[in-house]
Motif scaffolding. Structure first.
Motif, PDB file in Angstrom:
ATOM      1  N   SER A 229       0.698  -1.141  -0.084  1.00 42.86           N
ATOM      2  CA  SER A 229       0.040   0.030  -0.138  1.00 42.86           C
ATOM      3  C   SER A 229       0.951   1.142   0.008  1.00 42.86           C
ATOM      4  O   SER A 229       2.095   0.973   0.368  1.00 42.86           O
ATOM      5  CB  SER A 229      -0.786   0.136   1.470  1.00 42.86           C
ATOM      6  OG  SER A 229      -0.116  -0.154   2.507  1.00 42.86           O
ATOM      7  N   ILE A 230       0.117   2.260  -0.202  1.00 40.22           N
ATOM      8  CA  ILE A 230       1.080   3.694  -0.366  1.00 40.22           C
ATOM      9  C   ILE A 230       0.697   4.736   0.492  1.00 40.22           C
ATOM     10  O   ILE A 230       1.099   6.018   0.399  1.00 40.22           O
ATOM     11  CB  ILE A 230       1.231   4.248  -1.803  1.00 40.22           C
ATOM     12  CG1 ILE A 230      -0.211   4.094  -2.648  1.00 40.22           C
ATOM     13  CG2 ILE A 230       2.113   3.113  -2.754  1.00 40.22           C
ATOM     14  CD1 ILE A 230       0.095   4.520  -4.022  1.00 40.22           C
ATOM     15  N   GLY A 231      -0.172   4.229   1.320  1.00 46.75           N
ATOM     16  CA  GLY A 231      -0.618   5.309   2.251  1.00 46.75           C
ATOM     17  C   GLY A 231      -1.169   6.709   1.669  1.00 46.75           C
ATOM     18  O   GLY A 231      -1.885   6.673   0.735  1.00 46.75           O
ATOM     19  N   GLY A 232      -0.799   7.959   2.258  1.00 46.73           N
ATOM     20  CA  GLY A 232      -1.182   9.054   1.809  1.00 46.73           C
ATOM     21  C   GLY A 232      -0.193   9.642   0.728  1.00 46.73           C
ATOM     22  O   GLY A 232      -0.171  10.876   0.373  1.00 46.73           O
ATOM     23  N   ALA A 233       0.704   8.640   0.078  1.00 49.54           N
ATOM     24  CA  ALA A 233       1.846   9.218  -0.829  1.00 49.54           C
ATOM     25  C   ALA A 233       1.041   9.994  -2.047  1.00 49.54           C
ATOM     26  O   ALA A 233       1.529  10.864  -2.413  1.00 49.54           O
ATOM     27  CB  ALA A 233       2.543   8.110  -1.205  1.00 49.54           C
ATOM     28  N   LEU A 234       0.153   9.453  -2.612  1.00 51.93           N
ATOM     29  CA  LEU A 234      -0.613   9.742  -3.864  1.00 51.93           C
ATOM     30  C   LEU A 234      -1.218  11.231  -3.368  1.00 51.93           C
ATOM     31  O   LEU A 234      -1.054  12.230  -4.080  1.00 51.93           O
ATOM     32  CB  LEU A 234      -1.523   9.157  -4.457  1.00 51.93           C
ATOM     33  CG  LEU A 234      -1.052   7.642  -5.024  1.00 51.93           C
ATOM     34  CD1 LEU A 234      -2.508   6.974  -5.559  1.00 51.93           C
ATOM     35  CD2 LEU A 234      -0.357   8.172  -6.462  1.00 51.93           C
ATOM     36  N   ALA A 235      -1.932  11.323  -2.416  1.00 56.33           N
ATOM     37  CA  ALA A 235      -2.325  12.670  -1.843  1.00 56.33           C
ATOM     38  C   ALA A 235      -1.320  13.750  -1.751  1.00 56.33           C
ATOM     39  O   ALA A 235      -1.574  14.679  -2.094  1.00 56.33           O
ATOM     40  CB  ALA A 235      -3.381  12.555  -0.646  1.00 56.33           C
TER      41      ALA A 235
END
Length: 279
Positions: A229-235
């Motif tokens: 998963s990438i957590g808040g990285a895209l946001a």
């Protein structure tokens, strides 16, 4: 036992291989990620908090439950895993009650972390942390939903002096307490990931990728992880472009921050076609 199609799909995804489960923060980003062919999505507490003008871990429980339900509605054919922070309670009984509320949103999985959100004591004491996972396990079982329970050891992200050693200790205990998936966000090397995988005792492990530190999907899979998963990285990536563009306008009177924009393509055609398909 027969579960809902999304829960069955999610459980099967964890049986072999390694899949990427990116984290949308609203309805539109969820639809876009679905359109890219991802097989499951996860909420991000940080990404959603920013849309509400709040810091991470500062969103009230009921607002988060409503957001999670919206993501579930946005992608009715995909499993959604909820970032349910610390269960919005300190006590095991409180965690259990809130876990049942989260399951009721229609998620296929949810995570409970052992971070308190308090700077003076950032991690729950070991025994209490284990009891919280046992309570969450019992609560999920009582729903009969088959929702996957992920237990998170937050040792790396809370500044523990020996993060890997403590994470291994907690991951072993959380696996014994009945967690379906184990997760210690923060490791940046294949060696650290392998240590977490070993501690999980054969249960699936989730790895967080929140920056580019030299490991690709194949490297993480080779270390034994089942899920990324990438957590808040895209946001944060979206906010980074926004912050820089607005800084240039405010400080320089320049619109150079728009240089990489291009027209609204491919967003407009994608969302038009997507709306027709889901209508």
């Amino acid at each position: 036992m027969s579960y809902s199609p999304r829960v069955e799909t999610f459980r099967k995804l964890h049986e072999a291989g390694c899949f990427v489960m990116p984290n949308p923060w609203d309805f539109g980003s969820a639809r876009w990620l679905r359109g890219q062919g991802f097989k499951a999505l996860a909420s991000t507490s940080a990404g959603f908090a920013f849309t509400q003008g709040r810091a991470d871990q500062d969103v009230p429980r009921d607002a988060m439950l409503a957001h999670i339900a919206e993501l579930v509605k946005a992608v009715p054919d995909l499993p959604v895993n909820a970032d349910f922070e610390n269960g919005y309670a300190d006590t095991p009984d409180g965690v259990a009650a809130n876990v049942k509320l989260c399951v009721a949103t229609g998620v296929a999985g949810l995570s409970i972390e052992d971070a308190t959100g308090r700077a003076e004591d950032p991690l729950y004491p070991f025994e209490l942390a284990v009891e919280r996972i046992r309570a969450a396990r019992k609560a999920v079982d009582e729903t009969g939903s088959g929702v996957l329970l992920t237990a998170r050891a937050e040792c790396f992200l809370t500044g523990h002096p020996e993060p890997l050693k403590e994470a291994v200790r907690r991951i072993e205990a959380y696996a014994a307490a009945g967690a379906d998936v184990l997760y210690a966000p923060g490791p940046k090397t294949a060696e650290e990931i392998r240590a977490i995988v070993a501690a999980a005792g054969g249960r699936p492990v989730n790895v967080l990728v929140y920056g580019d530190y030299g490991l690709g999907v194949a490297d993480i899979a080779a270390a034994g992880a089942r899920r990324i998963s990438i957590g808040g990285a895209l946001a944060r990536a979206a906010w980074a472009a926004f912050i820089e563009a607005t800084r240039l306008i405010a400080e320089e009177g320049s619109f150079r921050g728009f240089a990489g924009n291009g027209p609204s393509a491919p967003l407009n055609p994608f969302f038009r076609d997507d709306l027709k398909a889901r209508s």
